[in-house]
Design an enzyme around this catalytic site. Structure first.
Site, PDB file in Angstrom:
ATOM      1  N   HIS A 371     -58.581   0.228  -8.606  1.00 29.35           N
ATOM      2  CA  HIS A 371     -57.464  -0.554  -8.552  1.00 29.35           C
ATOM      3  C   HIS A 371     -57.240  -1.964  -9.128  1.00 29.35           C
ATOM      4  O   HIS A 371     -56.198  -2.461  -9.222  1.00 29.35           O
ATOM      5  CB  HIS A 371     -56.835  -0.472  -7.189  1.00 29.35           C
ATOM      6  CG  HIS A 371     -56.419   0.706  -6.717  1.00 29.35           C
ATOM      7  ND1 HIS A 371     -55.018   1.178  -6.890  1.00 29.35           N
ATOM      8  CD2 HIS A 371     -57.097   1.668  -6.189  1.00 29.35           C
ATOM      9  CE1 HIS A 371     -55.070   2.653  -6.165  1.00 29.35           C
ATOM     10  NE2 HIS A 371     -56.149   2.685  -5.797  1.00 29.35           N
ATOM     11  N   LYS A 562     -42.410  -8.097  -4.565  1.00 31.78           N
ATOM     12  CA  LYS A 562     -43.751  -7.806  -4.347  1.00 31.78           C
ATOM     13  C   LYS A 562     -44.613  -8.772  -3.790  1.00 31.78           C
ATOM     14  O   LYS A 562     -44.181  -9.990  -3.239  1.00 31.78           O
ATOM     15  CB  LYS A 562     -44.238  -7.631  -5.881  1.00 31.78           C
ATOM     16  CG  LYS A 562     -44.081  -8.970  -6.723  1.00 31.78           C
ATOM     17  CD  LYS A 562     -44.456  -8.705  -8.325  1.00 31.78           C
ATOM     18  CE  LYS A 562     -43.648  -7.719  -9.184  1.00 31.78           C
ATOM     19  NZ  LYS A 562     -44.414  -6.726  -9.474  1.00 31.78           N
ATOM     20  N   ARG A 563     -45.948  -8.609  -3.448  1.00 31.54           N
ATOM     21  CA  ARG A 563     -46.690  -9.403  -2.765  1.00 31.54           C
ATOM     22  C   ARG A 563     -46.692 -10.705  -3.821  1.00 31.54           C
ATOM     23  O   ARG A 563     -46.585 -10.637  -4.861  1.00 31.54           O
ATOM     24  CB  ARG A 563     -48.138  -8.934  -2.933  1.00 31.54           C
ATOM     25  CG  ARG A 563     -48.363  -7.964  -1.681  1.00 31.54           C
ATOM     26  CD  ARG A 563     -48.266  -8.291  -0.543  1.00 31.54           C
ATOM     27  NE  ARG A 563     -49.056  -9.204   0.070  1.00 31.54           N
ATOM     28  CZ  ARG A 563     -49.958  -9.176   1.019  1.00 31.54           C
ATOM     29  NH1 ARG A 563     -49.880  -8.054   1.808  1.00 31.54           N
ATOM     30  NH2 ARG A 563     -50.520 -10.216   1.343  1.00 31.54           N
ATOM     31  N   LYS A 568     -49.219 -12.565 -10.514  1.00 31.71           N
ATOM     32  CA  LYS A 568     -47.768 -11.987 -10.498  1.00 31.71           C
ATOM     33  C   LYS A 568     -46.781 -12.746 -10.863  1.00 31.71           C
ATOM     34  O   LYS A 568     -45.664 -12.307 -11.396  1.00 31.71           O
ATOM     35  CB  LYS A 568     -47.317 -11.456  -9.277  1.00 31.71           C
ATOM     36  CG  LYS A 568     -48.250 -10.085  -8.850  1.00 31.71           C
ATOM     37  CD  LYS A 568     -47.679  -9.551  -7.463  1.00 31.71           C
ATOM     38  CE  LYS A 568     -48.714  -8.163  -7.029  1.00 31.71           C
ATOM     39  NZ  LYS A 568     -48.324  -7.085  -7.442  1.00 31.71           N
ATOM     40  N   THR A 670     -46.037  -0.497  -9.371  1.00 33.66           N
ATOM     41  CA  THR A 670     -45.403   0.830  -9.268  1.00 33.66           C
ATOM     42  C   THR A 670     -43.780   0.490  -8.586  1.00 33.66           C
ATOM     43  O   THR A 670     -43.093   1.187  -8.708  1.00 33.66           O
ATOM     44  CB  THR A 670     -45.850   1.405  -7.864  1.00 33.66           C
ATOM     45  OG1 THR A 670     -46.070   0.528  -6.891  1.00 33.66           O
ATOM     46  CG2 THR A 670     -47.228   2.314  -8.337  1.00 33.66           C
TER      47      THR A 670
HETATM   48  C1  LIG Z   1     -43.630  -0.398  -4.450  1.00 34.49           C
HETATM   49  C2  LIG Z   1     -44.163  -1.182  -3.474  1.00 34.49           C
HETATM   50  C3  LIG Z   1     -45.030  -2.290  -3.649  1.00 34.49           C
HETATM   51  C4  LIG Z   1     -45.776  -2.386  -4.979  1.00 34.49           C
HETATM   52  O1  LIG Z   1     -44.853  -3.401  -5.839  1.00 34.49           O
HETATM   53  P1  LIG Z   1     -45.671  -4.061  -7.077  1.00 34.49           P
HETATM   54  O2  LIG Z   1     -44.356  -4.534  -7.888  1.00 34.49           O
HETATM   55  O3  LIG Z   1     -46.025  -2.736  -7.922  1.00 34.49           O
HETATM   56  O4  LIG Z   1     -46.564  -4.885  -6.917  1.00 34.49           O
HETATM   57  C5  LIG Z   1     -45.209  -3.296  -2.594  1.00 34.49           C
HETATM   58  N1  LIG Z   1     -44.748  -3.313  -1.205  1.00 34.49           N
HETATM   59  C6  LIG Z   1     -43.789  -2.315  -1.158  1.00 34.49           C
HETATM   60  C7  LIG Z   1     -43.447  -2.611   0.218  1.00 34.49           C
HETATM   61  C8  LIG Z   1     -43.448  -1.361  -1.988  1.00 34.49           C
HETATM   62  O5  LIG Z   1     -42.519  -0.527  -1.782  1.00 34.49           O
END
Ligand SMILES: *Cc1c(COP(=O)(O)O)cnc(C)c1O
Length: 828
Positions: A371, A562-563, A568, A670
């Site tokens: 990952h 996102k985190r 990022k 995602t």
């Molecule tokens: C989809 C999702 C993520 C992943 O988000 P990225 O933008 O791909 O890092 C993280 N946390 C939650 C709660 C999500 O629904």
């Protein structure tokens, strides 16, 4: 009456009704007879629990049938091993997949309750950090929906991902006791408890036939108690299982080995055992070196494999010849990769197989998903810790490594550099076990999670392994479940799409392509915009409720959730926000497109720069939102406690999706897919699945900016941020504002670390290198926004092109290339 036990008699129960009245009767039954609620004023929480129990009954019915079918077909099965399952709420998903949404709404209306209010009472099951854990949850939904016999194995953490509060602009972590009111979806299976060993030593002995064996003795054992959560497929009568293990002490009241005075210590030992499943590690990249984390990893691997092996032995006895034909273990990152030596141990020490037999089975059943390429996220455990905690496992790892290096030496004689690079053991001041190498050596398949990511795995991280075993490596671009992320999160859009192209897309998301002609239909565009506007108003209300910030009506909703992580690049977005503010302040207000900029995300509690970034965003928001010059032009908010149920609301209301990581750093992403599915346009770099998103929707419908992965690596070593500041007057002004303390007037110096990070020649994320092209693309996006006809057209085209990002497509590929499972067909 016969004296047969109840479970052996043919079940006398009729099937449960799937109509509103049946649901209402059952809910009342649980409310009044099981929960004992007062008829006059039952608390809403009890209504939630009673409805959940009624739904669970209907799931259990199908669960039993699925289990019977799986047993009868005795075909190949896959077990998805993951330290994280970020499930979110279960009720809406159950209603959607069972087709009971309307029935439940009607059933509750008679109780004068709103279904949406009841569903809000369910706490998110937050047993994961971010993308990796959410992927596991989407995959389970797709496996069940495709009828694939896949079981998830994880840990039932008492405390999931922490709850984030923002106080004084800073993140405060609060424990997430999601089980406080019990979890009505889980079923405890005490009869399937497993015993997991720790500590002790390895002991050689000869059996009655004179054969030499090893066994693990003098161990401290912990019990693993399974709790099963039903995973319903989408309207196909299939219900799969997610089995979560909870740790408990072996026998707290067996005080034989303690003298009477040691009673408190004996009871405390129980507590110690239970620590293993107490809390999720809240770091989305790594938790290297923490003994408790290694305990969690082995606990999951051992309990799950024992469970599978015991089921096999119950049917086939000690004959393991066909075991590999019937099983596949998919490892979600290296976290569960103790499964490789643990399966070896079980087969040899507990079931008498020799090394070759056990290795043949292990290396044909394990499959590993990588990952991340981030070096700090590659798990390594010290040999010393392994030897102390898992002595027998270390012995097996050493033997795997010795045999593997022997094989390499035969193929590449004299190449000691290669041996060192490939070895599972890293030499140095302290010997370390490289878990990724263990996983690659022990698996028959290794996959990355987006095309670029897999290419970089083969060319960089695993280049030597790829050279050795090119056929082991394959790509499986991530996906998201369209049930939760489109149908459930965006019912307005769902119904509009179905009205236009019929319902087939609900079973085959690529059919969304049929929407393309609608992009040129003015009436349809108008309705599309109306649905999205309603979603945006709901989000605005939520933002107002939780942050006090009032969004500008009908303005562009620009979202990065996102985190929080340096790669990022929330900082790049924040610098751009400052630039927009600067334009307003310097008198270009009439050229600035009204925007609401939304941030959300959690920082790992020990990650200083990520936490400081949260403070930075909050301070910027505070200054901007209180400056009268920004009225009607710019609003900035940081929504606390980002989680699955929040994302369901956010993704349906986003116009512009920010996917702006440094190229080569985001394995897939995602979140980017959820936004696209719901009609957001993307501004992004050529990173992870962004590349495939752009290919799918067409380059002219994607706001691309920034360096690509090759350019990023070429720039490394002679990156000079000062050059970028000198070359862009707008950027220079932003940096000046920062350095003047404009956003921290009463908190001197607090953003120095941020200024330092982005102006440092060794900034690995090259924030300033991409500022100018980002700024230009943001302007272009704003210009398109002014042409609402064009924006809505592009929005429709994004949804229409999002079909390949269904996790059903991903899982179908896992099945074709790795798992080879036969789908179950259940008849109602
Ligand atoms: C989809 C999702 C993520 C992943 O988000 P990225 O933008 O791909 O890092 C993280 N946390 C939650 C709660 C999500 O629904």
């Amino acid at each position: 009456m016969s004296s047969q036990p109840l479970s052996k008699t043919a079940c006398p129960l009729p099937p449960l009704g799937m109509d509103a009245l049946s649901l209402r009767m059952d809910t009342c039954h649980y409310l009044l007879r099981t929960l004992g609620a007062e008829e006059t004023a039952e608390p809403a929480n009890s209504v939630y629990t009673a409805l959940a129990m009624s739904l669970r009954d209907r799931l259990v019915e199908r669960w039993k049938n699925t289990q019977k079918k799986v047993a009868a077909e005795s075909g190949r099965r896959t077990f998805y091993l993951s330290l994280e399952f970020l499930l979110g709420r279960a009720m809406g998903n159950a209603l959607l997949n069972l087709g009971l949404e309307d029935a439940a709404r009607e059933a509750l209306t008679r109780e004068h309750r709103e279904l949406v209010d009841i569903m809000e009472l369910e706490p998110d099951a937050g047993l994961g950090n971010g993308g990796l854990g959410r992927l596991a949850a989407c995959f389970l939904d797709s496996c069940a929906s495709l009828g694939l016999p896949v079981t998830g194995y994880g840990i039932r953490y008492s405390y999931g991902m922490f709850r984030q509060e923002i106080r004084g602009g800073e993140q405060v972590e609060e424990p997430d006791h999601w089980l406080r009111n019990g979890c009505p979806w889980e079923l405890k299976r005490p009869e399937r408890v497993r015993r997991v060993h720790f500590f002790g030593r390895s002991d050689g002995y000869h059996d009655a036939q004179g054969r030499f064996h090893q066994r693990w003795v003098d161990t401290h054992d912990v019990l693993a108690v399974p709790y099963d959560i039903p995973i319903p497929g989408y309207r196909n009568e299939v219900v799969n299982t997610l089995r979560l293990w909870r740790a408990t002490a072996t026998d707290i009241f067996d005080l034989g080995e303690f003298n009477a005075g040691a009673y408190p210590e004996a009871v405390a030992a129980k507590n110690n055992a239970e620590h293993i499943s107490m809390v999720l590690y809240p770091n989305d990249s790594s938790e290297n070196g923490k003994e408790l984390r290694l305990r969690q990893q082995y606990f999951l691997a051992s309990a799950s494999l024992q469970d599978v092996v015991a089921d096999w032995v119950a049917i086939h006895g000690e004959d393991f010849r066909n075991f590999a034909k019937h099983h596949c273990f998919q490892l979600n990152d290296t976290h569960p990769s103790c499964a490789v030596p643990e399966l070896m141990r079980l087969l040899m020490d507990e079931h008498g197989l020799n090394w070759e037999e056990a290795w043949d089975i292990t290396s044909h059943t394990m499959a590993y998903t990588n990952h991340t390429l981030l070096p700090e996220a590659l798990e390594r455990w010290s040999v010393r810790l392994f030897r102390q905690l898992l002595p027998r496992l270390l012995e097996i790892i050493m033997e795997i490594n010795a045999r593997f290096l022997q094989e390499v030496a035969w193929r590449a004689p004299g190449n000691t550099g290669l041996l060192q690079r490939l070895s599972i053991i890293e030499e140095g001041d302290e010997q370390m076990v490289r878990m990724a190498h263990l996983a690659v050596v022990g698996s028959f398949s290794v996959n990355g999670v987006a095309a670029l990511h897999t290419r970089l795995l083969c060319e960089d991280l695993f280049a030597d392994f790829h050279h050795l075993w090119p056929k082991k490596f394959n790509n499986k671009t991530n996906g998201v479940t369209p049930r939760r992320w489109l149908q459930w999160a965006n019912p307005g859009l769902r119904d509009l799409v179905t009205e236009r192209i019929g319902p087939d897309w609900k079973h085959d998301l690529e059919r969304l392509r049929d929407l393309e002609p609608a992009a040129d239909d003015a009436k349809f565009r108008k309705r599309w915009a109306e649905v999205r506007r309603a979603n945006k108003e709901r989000l605005a209300a939520l933002v107002h409720q939780h942050t006090g910030v009032t969004f500008i009506r009908d303005a562009l909703v620009d979202v990065q959730v996102k985190r929080i992580h340096e790669y990022k690049r929330q900082l790049l977005n924040a610098l751009h926000v400052i630039h927009l503010y600067d334009r307003i302040k310097r008198g270009e207000a009439n050229q600035v497109t009204p925007r609401n900029v939304l941030f959300a995300g959690k920082a790992a509690p020990g990650y200083f720069m990520a936490k400081r970034t949260i403070k930075f965003i909050n301070n910027i928001a505070n200054v901007i939102n209180h400056d009268p010059d920004t009225e009607g032009l710019l609003r900035v908010s940081f929504l606390p406690d980002y989680r699955v149920s929040l994302m369901e609301q956010i993704c349906a209301a986003t116009d512009l999706s920010e996917q702006i990581s440094t190229a080569g750093k985001e394995a897939s992403g995602t979140g980017n897919m959820k936004f696209m599915m719901n009609g957001a346009l993307t501004i992004g770099t050529l990173d992870g699945a962004n590349i495939e998103i752009r290919d799918a929707v067409g380059a002219e419908h994607f706001f691309l900016f920034g360096l690509n992965a090759e350019e990023v690596s070429q720039l490394r070593g002679h990156y000079n941020p000062e050059l970028y500041i000198q070359a862009d007057h707008d950027l220079a002004r932003v940096m000046d504002l920062l350095q003047s303390g404009y956003f921290n007037a009463f908190e001197p110096g607090i953003f120095d670390p941020i200024v330092h990070a982005v102006t440092h020649p060794h900034d690995p994320w090259m924030v300033l290198a991409d500022f100018t092209s980002y700024k230009i693309k943001q302007r272009e996006a704003a210009d398109v926004w002014h042409d609402q006809t064009e924006w809505q057209r592009l929005s429709i085209l994004n949804t229409a092109a999002s079909g390949i990002f269904s996790s059903d497509r991903t899982i179908a590929q896992y099945n074709t290339d790795i798992w080879h499972l036969t789908p179950l067909v259940m008849t109602p």
